[in-house]
Design an enzyme around this catalytic site. Structure first.
Site, PDB file in Angstrom:
ATOM      1  CB  CYS A  33      27.056  45.371  64.690  1.00 24.83           C
ATOM      2  SG  CYS A  33      26.205  45.581  66.036  1.00 24.83           S
ATOM      3  CB  CYS A 102      19.745  45.608  66.713  1.00 28.84           C
ATOM      4  SG  CYS A 102      20.398  45.721  64.944  1.00 28.84           S
TER       5      CYS A 102
HETATM    6 FE1  FES Z   1      24.500  46.862  66.264  1.00 26.55          FE
HETATM    7 FE2  FES Z   1      22.215  47.231  65.607  1.00 26.55          FE
HETATM    8  S1  FES Z   1      23.831  47.537  64.182  1.00 26.55           S
HETATM    9  S2  FES Z   1      23.044  46.798  67.598  1.00 26.55           S
END
Ligand code: FES
Length: 134
Positions: A33, A102
């Protein structure tokens, strides 16, 4: 989506911030992400006596960072190196499957901070501006 323990850790995160002149520091990014986490450690006689984090990330990243920093305080660096994201998720009683990635940030940032600590002990300066994406 999140259980109560995760929501509590997100709403009241522990160890947010930065240790001045840390004994070890590590910044990592999440390849999935793009979010970023920085961990700073105070280490005395190979025991982590303080840990703080800063996260540009989601609720799961903040909850796992808070929990991971709480878990490593009091551990030796060798013990902290064995802390896995799975163990942190277990401590939080689970994360939604799509948020497991994450939790990798905290594990990897702690490992990188310990790597920095060990390098410093050998008078090796690591590049602090480098962000490893994990
Ligand atoms: Fe990026 Fe959780 S969506 S660390």
């Amino acid at each position: 989506m999140y259980n109560q323990k995760v929501l509590d850790a997100f709403a009241h995160p522990q160890n947010v911030g930065e240790i001045e002149n840390p004994d070890g520091e590590g910044t990592v990014g999440n390849a999935t992400c793009g979010d970023i986490m920085r961990i700073t450690l105070r280490i005395e006689n190979d025991v982590i006596v303080d840990a703080k984090f800063q996260t540009f990330g989601c609720a799961a990243a903040i909850a796992t960072s808070s929990t991971a920093t709480q878990m490593v305080i009091g551990m030796t660096v060798d013990e902290a190196l064995k802390l896995t994201n799975a163990r942190v998720v277990e401590e939080l009683e689970g994360l939604p499957p799509q948020k497991i990635h994450c939790s990798v940030l905290a594990e990897e940032a702690i490992k990188k901070a310990i790597e920095d600590y060990r390098a410093k002990q050998q008078n090796i300066q690591l590049d602090k501006t480098k962000i490893d994406y994990v």
